[in-house]
Design an enzyme around this catalytic site. Structure first.
Site, PDB file in Angstrom:
ATOM      1  N   GLU A 138       9.610 -41.794  50.342  1.00 41.35           N
ATOM      2  CA  GLU A 138      10.576 -42.743  50.901  1.00 41.35           C
ATOM      3  C   GLU A 138       9.954 -44.132  51.044  1.00 41.35           C
ATOM      4  O   GLU A 138       8.988 -44.303  51.787  1.00 41.35           O
ATOM      5  CB  GLU A 138      11.057 -42.268  52.276  1.00 41.35           C
ATOM      6  CG  GLU A 138      12.026 -43.238  52.939  1.00 41.35           C
ATOM      7  CD  GLU A 138      12.422 -42.800  54.339  1.00 41.35           C
ATOM      8  OE1 GLU A 138      13.418 -43.326  54.852  1.00 41.35           O
ATOM      9  OE2 GLU A 138      11.720 -41.951  54.923  1.00 41.35           O
ATOM     10  N   GLU A 235      20.142 -41.253  60.324  1.00 45.20           N
ATOM     11  CA  GLU A 235      18.833 -41.557  60.891  1.00 45.20           C
ATOM     12  C   GLU A 235      18.911 -42.945  61.539  1.00 45.20           C
ATOM     13  O   GLU A 235      18.396 -43.932  61.014  1.00 45.20           O
ATOM     14  CB  GLU A 235      17.731 -41.519  59.825  1.00 45.20           C
ATOM     15  CG  GLU A 235      16.338 -41.551  60.455  1.00 45.20           C
ATOM     16  CD  GLU A 235      15.222 -41.712  59.445  1.00 45.20           C
ATOM     17  OE1 GLU A 235      14.175 -41.075  59.609  1.00 45.20           O
ATOM     18  OE2 GLU A 235      15.394 -42.479  58.476  1.00 45.20           O
TER      19      GLU A 235
END
Length: 253
Positions: A138, A235
């Site tokens: 990520e 998130e």
């Protein structure tokens, strides 16, 4: 759309098993977490079984958090610790039936860091493949994580191609990508073959997705039209009580 509650940010006032139950009560289709290792896996597994929710993903250990570390796998000379963190994540994921592990690169730069990250990812994907697990990487934005090794989807794409295995994918976090690169719709379409999971939060404050510079109604529709049907990871950092931040699930979902 289906949504996954990221329990690294949502219901942090509760234990991890309690947070799983809270996500189920709120109508989420799945959960994911950051670093669950302080909670015995059997307790989390029991909560997942009781609610019927899958745990979509978890992260490798960050290292010395008090010392400012945020991952180990691109740190030259720390390979043994990085691989121990990968082993720990695989063991925990297997216990929960989790299918994705985010291998955190850490703060590093340069060719040596790149080579170290690639070799640790080769180790991670080999170990993960034995259990049907996908490894995710990520990119993190340089405002929240200055100096983090992996910062753009272009860099991530090159690494995924270099490692060259089917169980290494991109974690496409709309919040991070918007801050670093923008053009979310085109990037989602272009990178779709490499995407293993999608996350979201408002930009620039990383709160609930019902405000800010990203029109998530459009983004969610675009993701749906792409044919992507896995749960999207919420998130974000709620302002106040998590339950009070969930109106977006009705207006955007």
């Amino acid at each position: 759309m289906r949504f996954s509650a990221n329990l690294g940010f949502l219901w942090t006032d509760r234990t991890l098993p309690e947070a799983v139950h809270a996500a189920h009560a709120a109508g989420f289709d799945a959960v994911e977490c950051h670093w669950p290792y302080a909670t015995p896996a059997r307790l989390v597994k029991a909560a997942l079984t009781e609610t019927g929710l899958p745990m979509l993903g978890l992260n490798t250990d960050r290292g010395d958090v008090a010392g400012g570390e945020n991952g180990l796998s691109a740190l030259v000379g720390r390979e043994a610790e990085a691989r121990a963190a990968i082993d720990q994540a695989v063991e925990y994921a297997v216990a929960l039936g989790t299918r994705n592990i985010h291998v955190m690169a850490g703060f590093a730069s340069g060719q040596s860091a790149h080579d170290t990250f690639v070799e640790n990812l080769r180790y991670a994907t080999t170990e993960a493949e034995l259990h049907g697990i996908t490894i995710l990487i990520e990119p993190l934005n340089h405002y929240d994580a200055p100096g983090y090794f992996l910062q753009t989807t272009t860099q991530a794409r090159a690494i995924i191609h270099e490692v060259g295995v089917g169980n290494l994918k991109l974690m496409f976090d709309c919040y991070h990508v918007q801050l670093m690169e923008g053009d979310l719709s085109h990037r989602l379409t272009d990178l779709q073959p490499l995407i293993g999971h999608i996350q979201f939060a408002s930009v620039p404050d990383r709160a609930a997705p019902d405000h800010g510079e990203v029109a998530y109604g459009h983004i969610f529709q675009h993701i749906h039209d792409m044919g992507y049907d896995a749960p999207l990871g919420a998130e974000y950092k709620p302002v106040g009580d998590t339950n009070d931040s969930l109106g977006w699930m009705n207006t955007l979902g």
